[in-house]
Scaffold this motif. Structure first.
Motif, PDB file in Angstrom:
ATOM      1  N   VAL A  89     -26.641 -31.745   5.255  1.00  0.00           N
ATOM      2  CA  VAL A  89     -25.568 -32.722   5.127  1.00  0.00           C
ATOM      3  C   VAL A  89     -24.927 -32.570   3.747  1.00  0.00           C
ATOM      4  O   VAL A  89     -25.457 -31.887   2.868  1.00  0.00           O
ATOM      5  N   LYS A  90     -23.810 -33.243   3.570  1.00  0.00           N
ATOM      6  CA  LYS A  90     -23.021 -33.102   2.343  1.00  0.00           C
ATOM      7  C   LYS A  90     -23.744 -33.586   1.097  1.00  0.00           C
ATOM      8  O   LYS A  90     -23.356 -33.241  -0.023  1.00  0.00           O
ATOM      9  N   GLU A  91     -24.777 -34.366   1.262  1.00  0.00           N
ATOM     10  CA  GLU A  91     -25.510 -34.910   0.116  1.00  0.00           C
ATOM     11  C   GLU A  91     -26.546 -33.956  -0.453  1.00  0.00           C
ATOM     12  O   GLU A  91     -27.205 -34.251  -1.447  1.00  0.00           O
ATOM     13  N   GLN A  92     -26.722 -32.803   0.180  1.00  0.00           N
ATOM     14  CA  GLN A  92     -27.736 -31.844  -0.257  1.00  0.00           C
ATOM     15  C   GLN A  92     -27.072 -30.678  -0.987  1.00  0.00           C
ATOM     16  O   GLN A  92     -26.253 -30.894  -1.880  1.00  0.00           O
ATOM     17  N   VAL A  93     -27.397 -29.451  -0.629  1.00  0.00           N
ATOM     18  CA  VAL A  93     -26.919 -28.295  -1.383  1.00  0.00           C
ATOM     19  C   VAL A  93     -25.392 -28.170  -1.378  1.00  0.00           C
ATOM     20  O   VAL A  93     -24.800 -27.726  -2.368  1.00  0.00           O
ATOM     21  N   GLY A  94     -24.740 -28.573  -0.280  1.00  0.00           N
ATOM     22  CA  GLY A  94     -23.280 -28.532  -0.260  1.00  0.00           C
ATOM     23  C   GLY A  94     -22.686 -29.382  -1.361  1.00  0.00           C
ATOM     24  O   GLY A  94     -21.716 -28.990  -2.041  1.00  0.00           O
ATOM     25  N   GLY A  95     -23.264 -30.564  -1.568  1.00  0.00           N
ATOM     26  CA  GLY A  95     -22.804 -31.441  -2.627  1.00  0.00           C
ATOM     27  C   GLY A  95     -23.096 -30.884  -4.006  1.00  0.00           C
ATOM     28  O   GLY A  95     -22.298 -31.034  -4.939  1.00  0.00           O
ATOM     29  N   LEU A  96     -24.268 -30.249  -4.152  1.00  0.00           N
ATOM     30  CA  LEU A  96     -24.619 -29.661  -5.440  1.00  0.00           C
ATOM     31  C   LEU A  96     -23.579 -28.635  -5.874  1.00  0.00           C
ATOM     32  O   LEU A  96     -23.075 -28.676  -7.013  1.00  0.00           O
ATOM     33  N   TYR A  97     -23.245 -27.710  -4.984  1.00  0.00           N
ATOM     34  CA  TYR A  97     -22.265 -26.683  -5.340  1.00  0.00           C
ATOM     35  C   TYR A  97     -20.868 -27.277  -5.496  1.00  0.00           C
ATOM     36  O   TYR A  97     -20.094 -26.825  -6.361  1.00  0.00           O
ATOM     37  N   ALA A  98     -20.535 -28.286  -4.707  1.00  0.00           N
ATOM     38  CA  ALA A  98     -19.235 -28.943  -4.867  1.00  0.00           C
ATOM     39  C   ALA A  98     -19.138 -29.607  -6.237  1.00  0.00           C
ATOM     40  O   ALA A  98     -18.107 -29.526  -6.917  1.00  0.00           O
ATOM     41  N   GLN A  99     -20.219 -30.263  -6.671  1.00  0.00           N
ATOM     42  CA  GLN A  99     -20.217 -30.914  -7.985  1.00  0.00           C
ATOM     43  C   GLN A  99     -20.134 -29.886  -9.107  1.00  0.00           C
ATOM     44  O   GLN A  99     -19.363 -30.057 -10.065  1.00  0.00           O
ATOM     45  N   ARG A 100     -20.918 -28.820  -8.995  1.00  0.00           N
ATOM     46  CA  ARG A 100     -20.915 -27.813 -10.054  1.00  0.00           C
ATOM     47  C   ARG A 100     -19.549 -27.138 -10.181  1.00  0.00           C
ATOM     48  O   ARG A 100     -19.093 -26.837 -11.304  1.00  0.00           O
ATOM     49  N   LEU A 101     -18.879 -26.899  -9.068  1.00  0.00           N
ATOM     50  CA  LEU A 101     -17.540 -26.297  -9.131  1.00  0.00           C
ATOM     51  C   LEU A 101     -16.524 -27.277  -9.701  1.00  0.00           C
ATOM     52  O   LEU A 101     -15.611 -26.888 -10.440  1.00  0.00           O
ATOM     53  N   TYR A 251     -36.017 -29.485   3.237  1.00  0.00           N
ATOM     54  CA  TYR A 251     -35.396 -30.500   4.095  1.00  0.00           C
ATOM     55  C   TYR A 251     -36.304 -31.673   4.434  1.00  0.00           C
ATOM     56  O   TYR A 251     -35.818 -32.779   4.689  1.00  0.00           O
ATOM     57  N   TYR A 252     -37.612 -31.437   4.449  1.00  0.00           N
ATOM     58  CA  TYR A 252     -38.533 -32.506   4.836  1.00  0.00           C
ATOM     59  C   TYR A 252     -39.300 -33.111   3.668  1.00  0.00           C
ATOM     60  O   TYR A 252     -39.986 -34.109   3.825  1.00  0.00           O
ATOM     61  N   ARG A 253     -39.199 -32.506   2.490  1.00  0.00           N
ATOM     62  CA  ARG A 253     -39.950 -33.006   1.355  1.00  0.00           C
ATOM     63  C   ARG A 253     -39.053 -33.238   0.134  1.00  0.00           C
ATOM     64  O   ARG A 253     -38.698 -34.357  -0.176  1.00  0.00           O
ATOM     65  N   THR A 254     -38.662 -32.184  -0.554  1.00  0.00           N
ATOM     66  CA  THR A 254     -38.024 -32.345  -1.863  1.00  0.00           C
ATOM     67  C   THR A 254     -36.609 -32.896  -1.804  1.00  0.00           C
ATOM     68  O   THR A 254     -36.214 -33.685  -2.659  1.00  0.00           O
ATOM     69  N   ASP A 255     -35.819 -32.477  -0.811  1.00  0.00           N
ATOM     70  CA  ASP A 255     -34.409 -32.882  -0.732  1.00  0.00           C
ATOM     71  C   ASP A 255     -34.078 -33.504   0.620  1.00  0.00           C
ATOM     72  O   ASP A 255     -32.973 -33.353   1.132  1.00  0.00           O
ATOM     73  N   LYS A 256     -35.015 -34.216   1.189  1.00  0.00           N
ATOM     74  CA  LYS A 256     -34.807 -34.795   2.507  1.00  0.00           C
ATOM     75  C   LYS A 256     -33.759 -35.900   2.460  1.00  0.00           C
ATOM     76  O   LYS A 256     -33.567 -36.576   1.449  1.00  0.00           O
ATOM     77  N   HIS A 257     -33.064 -36.054   3.566  1.00  0.00           N
ATOM     78  CA  HIS A 257     -32.044 -37.075   3.715  1.00  0.00           C
ATOM     79  C   HIS A 257     -32.106 -37.563   5.162  1.00  0.00           C
ATOM     80  O   HIS A 257     -32.305 -36.762   6.086  1.00  0.00           O
ATOM     81  N   PRO A 258     -31.962 -38.853   5.397  1.00  0.00           N
ATOM     82  CA  PRO A 258     -32.122 -39.360   6.765  1.00  0.00           C
ATOM     83  C   PRO A 258     -31.114 -38.798   7.756  1.00  0.00           C
ATOM     84  O   PRO A 258     -31.368 -38.796   8.967  1.00  0.00           O
TER      85      PRO A 258
END
Length: 350
Positions: A89-101, A251-258
């Motif tokens: 979802v957008k709150e995980q790695v997609g968001g990370l790269y969007a923020q960094r850019l 996905y199930y531990r460190t960066d999980k999102h509902p």
């Protein structure tokens, strides 16, 4: 055989369980972001995040737009579309790269795929390539008209499955002037042949199962799901492939999102298994950058697509030394390398 299927996460697991039924600690970030160093509040003069919704083919799409520090809507900025991985979802790695850019001066958008995350669409977790590709066109529609965006300087970044769908989208969408992928995952190839071509002998059997699942849906019966709904620490430890073992941990531990789930409708396989990110890839005539970890067990998919993209301008394959597929999602030293390369690439081509 049972363990192999479980490890590769490719056996058809018919279940109606969703991740929302499993306990998870509340997310403390006010924007629901789960990646490290995520924006917690909008501060004047800093990179800000703007949750938005828009309509795409009758569905409500939920997205986050990131604006650079000292953003001024009267100015013109290059923009980058970010497509998230399968199940993400957008709150995980997609968001990370969007923020960094955005920290580098780009206006960026990360949207949840149709039928997934906080976006609309039923049945939930439908995962059809044509919808994922249309999602990318939809992000281009929306961000092109966002205040301050220079629509003539639009780039696209696809991560994992989002990378494969981005390669397909830019074949026809020439509004996108430059395209990059990170740890590209060719969803059609893997759903059809199995990871690392481990299930080529069961293609027809799995197509029949997908067809049966669709017939059951159309008859008003229970919706069947494939994938893994939950997993124990012991099962994670026994998973032999880096992609899936580290993916479970991410996905199930460190960066999980509902809203993030490995489940997808079994009937989606009717579309997934007949699709391929490499099909017509020679139509890409934009500049192309493909990034992969040198140790990624998915690298073969990047290599295959890169070789076939014969008409891409100034195409470049950039390897992050020592990185696996999932490590490019969050490990600072690897993310920093990817971001530096993306900044160089988009800076030269947007």
């Amino acid at each position: 055989m049972k363990n192999t299927f479980r490890n590769y996460m490719l056996i058809l697991m018919f279940t109606t369980t969703s991740l929302s039924s499993f306990g998870q600690a509340p997310i403390s970030n006010s924007f629901g972001l789960v990646y490290k160093d995520a924006i917690a509040e909008n501060v004047p003069g800093k990179v800000n995040i703007h949750p938005v919704t828009y309509q795409l083919n009758g569905l409500k799409i939920a997205a986050n737009v990131y604006t650079p520090a000292n953003y001024n809507a009267a100015e013109k900025y290059p923009a980058v579309i970010v497509a998230h991985p399968n199940g993400g979802v957008k709150e995980q790695v997609g968001g990370l790269y969007a923020q960094r850019l955005a920290e580098l001066g780009y206006i960026t958008i990360a949207a949840d795929a149709s039928y997934q995350g906080a976006s609309g669409g039923e049945p939930r977790h439908t995962d059809k390539p044509q919808f994922r590709v249309e999602d990318i066109h939809g992000m281009a529609d929306f961000i092109s008209h966002y205040p301050g965006v220079d629509a003539g300087r639009l780039g696209a970044l696809g991560i994992c499955g989002g990378g494969g769908y981005t390669l397909k989208a830019v074949q026809s969408d020439k509004r996108i002037n430059a395209v990059a992928t990170i740890s590209m995952f060719n969803s059609g190839e893997v759903r059809r042949n199995g990871f690392q071509n481990s299930q080529v002998n069961t293609i027809q059997e799995r197509l029949q199962q997908a067809s049966n699942a669709r017939a059951q849906e159309m008859a008003g019966g229970e919706i069947r799901y494939s994938g893994v709904a939950s997993i124990t620490d012991e099962e994670i430890a026994k998973t032999t492939t880096d992609l899936y073992r580290e993916g479970y941990e991410y996905y199930y531990r460190t960066d999980k999102h509902p809203n993030s789930t490995f489940l997808y409708t079994t009937s989606s396989l009717m579309d997934l298994m007949t699709w391929d990110a490499r099909d017509k890839i020679e139509l890409i005539d934009q500049p192309l950058l493909m990034i992969a970890g040198s140790k990624a067990d998915t690298k073969y998919m990047t290599d295959e697509a890169f070789e076939k993209a014969t008409n891409a301008k100034n195409k470049e394959l950039f390897l992050i030394d020592g990185a696996t597929h999932i490590q490019t999602y969050y490990v600072p030293e690897y993310v920093n390398q990817a971001i530096n390369k993306l900044n160089e690439f988009f800076g030269n081509n947007l």
